[in-house]
Design a protein around this motif. Structure first.
Motif, PDB file in Angstrom:
ATOM      1  N   GLN A 160       0.824  -1.209   0.000  1.00  0.00           N
ATOM      2  CA  GLN A 160       0.000   0.000   0.000  1.00  0.00           C
ATOM      3  C   GLN A 160       0.864   1.267   0.000  1.00  0.00           C
ATOM      4  O   GLN A 160       0.519   2.267  -0.622  1.00  0.00           O
ATOM      5  CB  GLN A 160      -0.962  -0.009   1.190  1.00  0.00           C
ATOM      6  N   THR A 161       1.982   1.199   0.680  1.00  0.00           N
ATOM      7  CA  THR A 161       2.931   2.322   0.663  1.00  0.00           C
ATOM      8  C   THR A 161       3.396   2.597  -0.771  1.00  0.00           C
ATOM      9  O   THR A 161       3.473   3.744  -1.213  1.00  0.00           O
ATOM     10  CB  THR A 161       4.160   1.996   1.543  1.00  0.00           C
ATOM     11  N   ARG A 162       3.689   1.511  -1.489  1.00  0.00           N
ATOM     12  CA  ARG A 162       4.138   1.661  -2.881  1.00  0.00           C
ATOM     13  C   ARG A 162       3.047   2.295  -3.742  1.00  0.00           C
ATOM     14  O   ARG A 162       3.327   3.162  -4.570  1.00  0.00           O
ATOM     15  CB  ARG A 162       4.560   0.299  -3.439  1.00  0.00           C
ATOM     16  N   GLU A 163       1.817   1.876  -3.497  1.00  0.00           N
ATOM     17  CA  GLU A 163       0.695   2.459  -4.237  1.00  0.00           C
ATOM     18  C   GLU A 163       0.593   3.954  -3.993  1.00  0.00           C
ATOM     19  O   GLU A 163       0.387   4.742  -4.916  1.00  0.00           O
ATOM     20  CB  GLU A 163      -0.622   1.832  -3.756  1.00  0.00           C
ATOM     21  N   ILE A 164       0.716   4.330  -2.722  1.00  0.00           N
ATOM     22  CA  ILE A 164       0.601   5.755  -2.370  1.00  0.00           C
ATOM     23  C   ILE A 164       1.727   6.548  -3.034  1.00  0.00           C
ATOM     24  O   ILE A 164       1.498   7.629  -3.585  1.00  0.00           O
ATOM     25  CB  ILE A 164       0.605   5.937  -0.828  1.00  0.00           C
ATOM     26  N   ALA A 165       2.929   5.983  -3.007  1.00  0.00           N
ATOM     27  CA  ALA A 165       4.059   6.674  -3.638  1.00  0.00           C
ATOM     28  C   ALA A 165       3.809   6.860  -5.140  1.00  0.00           C
ATOM     29  O   ALA A 165       4.066   7.930  -5.697  1.00  0.00           O
ATOM     30  CB  ALA A 165       5.350   5.881  -3.406  1.00  0.00           C
TER      31      ALA A 165
END
Ligand code: TRP
Length: 335
Positions: A160-165
């Motif tokens: 999810q962190t990667r998605e947000i980035a």
């Protein structure tokens, strides 16, 4: 400026109690191994702890301090790695608020890590708890970290962190590195009761700070093969907690193989297997206990490490946040 010769690590723990040997093989070991290769930041995620337990700040602080000592005790070198307190960096809250705008509610409640935790702990979760992956994204991206060593259960959060980035970069222009997760040698260590996962709240954990006597009691009561009544019964090695621990912590591979062979043939008792495990685990924990004691006896030195670490970490974050504010144009009217 970011030291371009070194990639960055950001990782940490939600302080809900002392750390255990499952944390060690699942995550801590990677931190120690990589601290000299990466610019390493270790977060004491006290804001995360408030998300599930806002009523007990004293308890949280106690946990924070213990987790801090655990990290030092296992060999994180404060001269090399930066250990810091999450709440000491208010910019993380700021980034969190910006990220809240970029995640839909339906995406949030689908996160399997959060779903599992709610079920496991039988929570009626606060908004902050459901949103903790977004706070975690802020922790990681505030440092523009390249690598995040975590336990296996955290993989969906890193996703999810990667998605947000990616969403941020696509909207406002390239700003964040897309971080990679790195899981440990043993993804999920079984509990002493044979349950799937060792956990602080499950009462089935061997702590890194357990003294010899406590360790002995815990080891001698580890759940083994339930079908084996007598030491002469052939026993099952695979999936047997006592052998999983031997594999993970006993450096004497010849001894472990011999115990396994004899266990399967029914020529060794549980007691001997456990006694040998106790010796191996005790040898493993001895230097960790010693280092912990060093800092327990020097609270001023420990506090200074945390204050200095938080200052250093904040400087790094401020550089990233300057760029973020510019990209989002959030303060354009007052700058
Ligand atoms: N949520 C993580 C855990 O429970 C702890 C954590 C908070 C974390 N922020 C982080 C881990 C950032 C890695 C990176 O274990």
């Amino acid at each position: 400026m970011k030291d371009n010769s070194k990639k960055r690590i950001l990782t940490g723990d939600t302080p809900t109690g002392r750390l255990h040997i499952g944390h060690y093989v699942g995550a801590l070991e990677n931190r120690i191994e990589l601290q000299n290769t990466y610019e390493t930041y270790i977060l004491l995620a006290n804001v995360h702890a408030y998300a599930s337990n806002f009523k007990e700040p004293d308890k949280i602080n106690d946990s924070v301090y213990n987790v801090f000592l655990d990290n030092l005790a296992v060999g994180l070198d404060p001269k090399v790695a930066t250990i810091f307190l999450e709440s000491g960096i208010p910019e993380i809250y700021e980034l969190y608020t910006l990220f809240l705008t970029m995640v839909t509610n339906s995406r949030l409640v689908r996160n399997p890590t959060v779903k599992d935790e709610i079920k496991y702990k039988k929570l009626d979760p606060s908004v902050a708890f459901i949103s903790y992956p977004i706070l975690q994204a802020a922790d990681i991206l505030a440092f523009n970290a390249d690598l995040v060593p975590v336990g296996e259960d955290q993989l969906p959060v890193i996703e999810q962190t990667r998605e947000i980035a990616r969403t941020f970069n696509a909207t406002y222009g390239e700003t964040f590195v897309i971080p990679e997760a790195k899981i440990g040698r043993v993804a999920r260590l079984v509990g002493t009761d044979g349950k799937l996962k060792m956990s602080k709240s499950g009462g089935n954990a061997i702590l890194l700070s357990d003294d010899e006597e406590t360790l002995k009691k815990k080891v001698m009561s580890i759940y083994t093969d339930p079908d084996r009544i007598h030491p002469t019964d052939p026993g099952k090695v695979e999936g047997n907690p006592v052998f999983i621990y031997h594999d993970a912590f006993n450096p004497d591979k010849v001894e472990v193989q011999d115990l396994k062979d004899r266990y399967q043939k029914g020529t060794v008792g549980d007691i001997e297997v456990k006694q040998k495990l106790f010796i191996a685990l005790n040898n493993f924990l001895m230097p960790i206990r010693e280092k912990r004691k060093y800092y327990e006896d020097r609270p001023e030195e420990a506090k200074e490490i945390l204050i200095e670490g938080t200052k250093r970490a904040r400087k790094t974050v401020q550089e990233v946040m300057k760029k973020v504010r510019e990209r989002v144009k959030i303060n354009d009217l007052i700058t």
